[in-house]
Design an enzyme around this catalytic site. Structure first.
Site, PDB file in Angstrom:
ATOM      1  N   ILE A  25     -78.890 -59.572  -8.300  1.00 16.67           N
ATOM      2  CA  ILE A  25     -79.994 -58.820  -7.699  1.00 16.67           C
ATOM      3  C   ILE A  25     -81.203 -58.843  -8.617  1.00 16.67           C
ATOM      4  O   ILE A  25     -82.308 -59.174  -8.228  1.00 16.67           O
ATOM      5  CB  ILE A  25     -79.588 -57.344  -7.441  1.00 16.67           C
ATOM      6  CG1 ILE A  25     -78.459 -57.263  -6.422  1.00 16.67           C
ATOM      7  CG2 ILE A  25     -80.784 -56.547  -6.962  1.00 16.67           C
ATOM      8  CD1 ILE A  25     -77.903 -55.849  -6.247  1.00 16.67           C
ATOM      9  N   ASN A  26     -80.994 -58.454  -9.842  1.00 12.98           N
ATOM     10  CA  ASN A  26     -82.132 -58.303 -10.740  1.00 12.98           C
ATOM     11  C   ASN A  26     -81.624 -58.211 -12.169  1.00 12.98           C
ATOM     12  O   ASN A  26     -80.460 -57.943 -12.401  1.00 12.98           O
ATOM     13  CB  ASN A  26     -82.908 -57.019 -10.384  1.00 12.98           C
ATOM     14  CG  ASN A  26     -84.388 -57.169 -10.638  1.00 12.98           C
ATOM     15  OD1 ASN A  26     -84.790 -57.975 -11.469  1.00 12.98           O
ATOM     16  ND2 ASN A  26     -85.189 -56.404  -9.923  1.00 12.98           N
ATOM     17  N   GLY A  29     -79.481 -54.585 -18.661  1.00 13.45           N
ATOM     18  CA  GLY A  29     -78.346 -55.023 -17.868  1.00 13.45           C
ATOM     19  C   GLY A  29     -78.758 -55.909 -16.712  1.00 13.45           C
ATOM     20  O   GLY A  29     -79.891 -55.873 -16.253  1.00 13.45           O
ATOM     21  N   ASP A  80     -87.965 -42.186 -17.929  1.00 13.75           N
ATOM     22  CA  ASP A  80     -88.438 -43.546 -17.599  1.00 13.75           C
ATOM     23  C   ASP A  80     -88.649 -43.678 -16.087  1.00 13.75           C
ATOM     24  O   ASP A  80     -88.243 -44.674 -15.489  1.00 13.75           O
ATOM     25  CB  ASP A  80     -87.446 -44.593 -18.112  1.00 13.75           C
ATOM     26  CG  ASP A  80     -88.080 -45.975 -18.234  1.00 13.75           C
ATOM     27  OD1 ASP A  80     -89.333 -46.070 -18.188  1.00 13.75           O
ATOM     28  OD2 ASP A  80     -87.344 -46.963 -18.365  1.00 13.75           O
TER      29      ASP A  80
HETATM   30  N1  ATP Z   1     -77.655 -49.644  -7.351  1.00 13.77           N
HETATM   31  C1  ATP Z   1     -78.499 -50.659  -7.234  1.00 13.77           C
HETATM   32  N2  ATP Z   1     -78.598 -51.325  -6.074  1.00 13.77           N
HETATM   33  C2  ATP Z   1     -79.437 -52.362  -5.950  1.00 13.77           C
HETATM   34  N3  ATP Z   1     -80.264 -52.788  -6.922  1.00 13.77           N
HETATM   35  C3  ATP Z   1     -80.224 -52.153  -8.105  1.00 13.77           C
HETATM   36  C4  ATP Z   1     -79.341 -51.074  -8.323  1.00 13.77           C
HETATM   37  N4  ATP Z   1     -79.526 -50.629  -9.591  1.00 13.77           N
HETATM   38  C5  ATP Z   1     -80.467 -51.400 -10.121  1.00 13.77           C
HETATM   39  N5  ATP Z   1     -80.900 -52.328  -9.247  1.00 13.77           N
HETATM   40  C6  ATP Z   1     -81.940 -53.349  -9.468  1.00 13.77           C
HETATM   41  O1  ATP Z   1     -81.855 -53.809 -10.788  1.00 13.77           O
HETATM   42  C7  ATP Z   1     -83.063 -53.517 -11.490  1.00 13.77           C
HETATM   43  C8  ATP Z   1     -82.746 -53.192 -12.926  1.00 13.77           C
HETATM   44  O2  ATP Z   1     -81.857 -52.076 -12.952  1.00 13.77           O
HETATM   45  P1  ATP Z   1     -81.961 -50.976 -14.091  1.00 13.77           P
HETATM   46  O3  ATP Z   1     -83.354 -50.436 -14.100  1.00 13.77           O
HETATM   47  O4  ATP Z   1     -80.861 -50.011 -13.924  1.00 13.77           O
HETATM   48  O5  ATP Z   1     -81.706 -51.917 -15.346  1.00 13.77           O
HETATM   49  P2  ATP Z   1     -82.318 -51.793 -16.776  1.00 13.77           P
HETATM   50  O6  ATP Z   1     -81.826 -52.964 -17.545  1.00 13.77           O
HETATM   51  O7  ATP Z   1     -81.972 -50.451 -17.338  1.00 13.77           O
HETATM   52  O8  ATP Z   1     -83.846 -51.914 -16.459  1.00 13.77           O
HETATM   53  P3  ATP Z   1     -85.101 -51.581 -17.376  1.00 13.77           P
HETATM   54  O9  ATP Z   1     -85.595 -52.904 -17.860  1.00 13.77           O
HETATM   55  O10 ATP Z   1     -86.069 -50.937 -16.402  1.00 13.77           O
HETATM   56  O11 ATP Z   1     -84.676 -50.657 -18.459  1.00 13.77           O
HETATM   57  C9  ATP Z   1     -83.726 -52.374 -10.720  1.00 13.77           C
HETATM   58  O12 ATP Z   1     -85.124 -52.375 -10.884  1.00 13.77           O
HETATM   59  C10 ATP Z   1     -83.324 -52.723  -9.308  1.00 13.77           C
HETATM   60  O13 ATP Z   1     -84.180 -53.712  -8.777  1.00 13.77           O
END
Ligand code: ATP
Length: 629
Positions: A335-336, A341, A458
């Site tokens: 997804i992303n 993570g 955040d």
């Molecule tokens: N439960 C979910 N369902 C679908 N997509 C999700 C979900 N959780 C996160 N994502 C996608 O993944 C992306 C990154 O998730 P998240 O912000 O939890 O990761 P991170 O590594 O902590 O990010 P950051 O760089 O903002 O600290 C989110 O912006 C969203 O697009």
């Protein structure tokens, strides 16, 4: 619902969102665009992966990249967003509330070492420990910290005019830290009490590095409802939170977890503190080094490139015993990827449920350990249950590779950042009822966090997930932390730059929930205008952008401002020009806001954090009951 109040229902919003743009996933692996509820209608030719190593792979198999190239069958056809049936919200499903993370209370004199610190702890107490110290720090958990790496010396100095300023701030901490010094003097420690002075400002809550081995959160009826909870920093170790909350300890018997109640309705603060309790705090706090700068970011002001403190591998291995295997899920797509993570879409092979799996980013080296921001995120999310907070169901892992740990979250089709970007391309705007619907959900989620003594720290559009039904959920709790009363010094280096409150930009270390409310104001402006309001390139530029629109603050409108030592831009702008940006009417296509909408925005973007509106008050604001606006 109060008479006359607009019922900004999620379903109503869904109709709008469908009409307008649907939602959009901002990943590069297949945009899911404007699909409305039939979001799984696309079906790709492809096949499932059943081979374990290929499916989820492990680091040694180059997880992710190879899989991305393969076709997978998009099983989202017919997916139903959990809790909805034909657009009707179903009763909330009980969440499984057994986190694999618990602090083992048996091991004595645990020494946890991570890259930059050594921590000593004394024997840990029984589940509900005795009276706390006056500082709220449990006597049994005093730590010893590598002062050379602590945040006070490494981070907080930024923004200070000179060393005297820095010293003054450190002096301000002495009270807090001395209490620890006193405590530590009675415990095995390699450092003198003086060393404690230089400890990270957020480590005053350190209550020990506990051996992580067993399930911790468990509740039959786990809702943390709206009633205001006792502060976890109130100085009481066992704080009654709610009759509904049951804290349990678990004992791991090798094959699984046996769960038993600890103390009826009480909730042990020592448990509540979870990752904080490790004394190893934020993504960028304590003993971390900031390796990037705000200016580095081209995007939404993302600022943090942090070396993170980790739980050593042995411990992360222990704590994950009893978790399900990631191979019980079928990989669907990536997804992303965030800083901390990678997030995948997957299907639970047993139940068929579509979920999001967030893979915890471990250290570069195998065995570097488990990032504490992830511990914190897991613990907070597994203890919370609210429609506006993303649900984490469990933690799973690759049993062949202890470095592959995943949070299993409810799946959401998009995030607000992606949706706004897509709408911008199409030159679409949210209509005001949609903005209200999203704002209401956001505020409900934020109120819930604040009621439960958590500051998110955040809030930004990419951390707001959206379902195709128009549901909004707050995610990414890696930076969040529990706060208490009275306030204690925390790092000001939180919140992505564009959403960061002025008091943080000016270096305050005693902040509270108001920082989230500023972010909410920035998000509201962005929902209306379709672009971020303050798009600074670095901290001083960010402050400059704020001053240019809201006027340069002074001690009259913000008492105590001059005491803040952060560097400020040399901008003398005496007027608040926010109304110009958001007029009541516009002939040239500017984003418009009615008087009550503008009033709410203004109250969110109030300089003085003491006067800034709270989530609770914002939810009662006229704007939400004003039909015409
Ligand atoms: N439960 C979910 N369902 C679908 N997509 C999700 C979900 N959780 C996160 N994502 C996608 O993944 C992306 C990154 O998730 P998240 O912000 O939890 O990761 P991170 O590594 O902590 O990010 P950051 O760089 O903002 O600290 C989110 O912006 C969203 O697009």
């Amino acid at each position: 619902m109060a008479a006359g109040q607009v019922d900004v229902l999620r379903r109503d919003f869904y109709k709008h969102s469908k009409r307008q743009n649907g939602h959009y996933r901002n990943d590069s692996h297949g945009a899911e665009y404007g699909r409305g509820r039939d979001h799984g209608a696309r079906r790709k030719n492809g096949y499932h992966y059943s081979s374990k190593t290929r499916d989820w792979g492990s680091r040694r198999d180059g997880f992710g990249s190879r899989i991305e190239e393969r076709k997978v069958e998009d099983l989202s056809k017919g997916d139903k967003v959990a809790g909805y049936e034909d657009g009707v919200r179903l009763p909330a499903e009980k969440k499984r509330k057994i986190s694999p993370i618990v602090w083992d209370r048996e091991e004595k004199d645990v020494r946890v070492s991570s890259k930059n610190r050594v921590v000593l702890v004394a024997p840990l107490p029984s589940p509900c420990p005795p009276a706390p110290s006056s500082s709220g720090v449990a006597c049994h958990d005093v730590l010893d910290v590598d002062v050379s790496k602590c945040a006070v010396s490494g981070v907080e100095i930024q923004g200070f005019d000179n060393l005297a300023d820095k010293a003054a701030v450190e002096d301000g901490l002495v009270g807090e830290l001395n209490s620890q010094t006193d405590l530590s003097s009675s415990l095995p420690s390699e450092k003198s009490g003086d060393d404690c002075r230089q400890e990270n400002v957020e480590e005053e809550e350190f209550v020990g590095a506990r051996n992580i081995s067993m399930s911790r959160w468990a509740s039959d009826d786990e809702t943390l409802d709206d009633s205001r909870r006792s502060s976890p920093e109130s100085g009481e170790i066992c704080t009654e939170l709610s009759g509904e909350v049951r804290a349990r300890s678990s004992s791991f018997d090798g094959d699984g977890c046996s769960v038993g109640p600890v103390s009826g309705n009480t909730y042990c603060e020592s448990e509540l503190l979870d990752a904080d309790s490790m004394g190893i705090d934020d993504k960028q706090d304590e003993n971390t080094s900031v390796t990037g700068s705000d200016a580095d970011s081209e995007d939404d002001g993302d600022t943090h490139h942090i070396e993170e403190t980790r739980v050593p591998t042995q411990r992360s291995t222990n704590m994950l015993q009893g978790c399900r295997s990631v191979y019980e899920f079928e990989y669907l797509k990536k997804i992303n990827e965030g800083t901390y993570g990678v997030v995948y879409k997957a299907k639970d092979r047993k139940t068929g449920e579509i979920v999001a799996l967030k893979k915890v980013k471990m250290g570069v080296e195998k065995g570097d350990g488990f990032p504490l921001s992830s511990l914190r995120e897991i613990n907070i999310l597994m203890s919370f249950n609210h429609p506006s907070v993303v649900g984490v169901k469990e933690v799973v892992m690759d049993e062949d590779d202890f470095d592959s740990v995943f949070m299993v979250m409810e799946y959401m089709e998009s995030d607000l950042k992606g949706v706004l970007e897509a709408m911008k391309v199409k030159k679409q705007l949210y209509c005001m009822s949609e903005v209200k619907c999203l704002m209401r959900q956001l505020l409900e989620g934020v109120k819930y966090l604040h009621d439960n003594w958590v500051i998110h720290r955040d809030l930004k559009t990419s951390n707001l997930l959206l379902s195709n039904e128009g549901e909004l959920k707050i995610c990414d709790f890696g930076l969040s932390r529990q706060y208490g009363s009275p306030l204690k010094p925390y790092t000001p280096l939180v919140v992505t730059l564009w959403y960061r409150a002025p008091e943080l930009l000016l270096g305050t270390m005693k902040y509270s929930t108001a920082i989230d409310m500023w972010s909410v104001g920035c998000i509201m402006a962005e929902l209306v205008a379709q672009e971020a309001l303050f798009r600074g390139k670095n901290e001083i530029d960010q402050l400059g952008k704020i001053f240019q629109i809201l006027g340069t603050p002074n001690d009259k409108i913000w008492p105590g401002l001059t005491k803040l030592r952060g560097v400020r831009p040399n901008i003398k702008q005496p007027y608040n020009l926010l109304r110009k940006k958001f007029p009541a009417r516009s002939f040239i296509g500017s984003p418009v806001l009615c008087d009550s909408g503008f009033d709410l925005l203004n109250k969110l973007l109030t300089y003085d954090p003491e006067k800034r509106i709270t989530a609770e008050a914002a939810l009662k604001h006229d704007w939400f009951s004003n039909l015409a606006a």
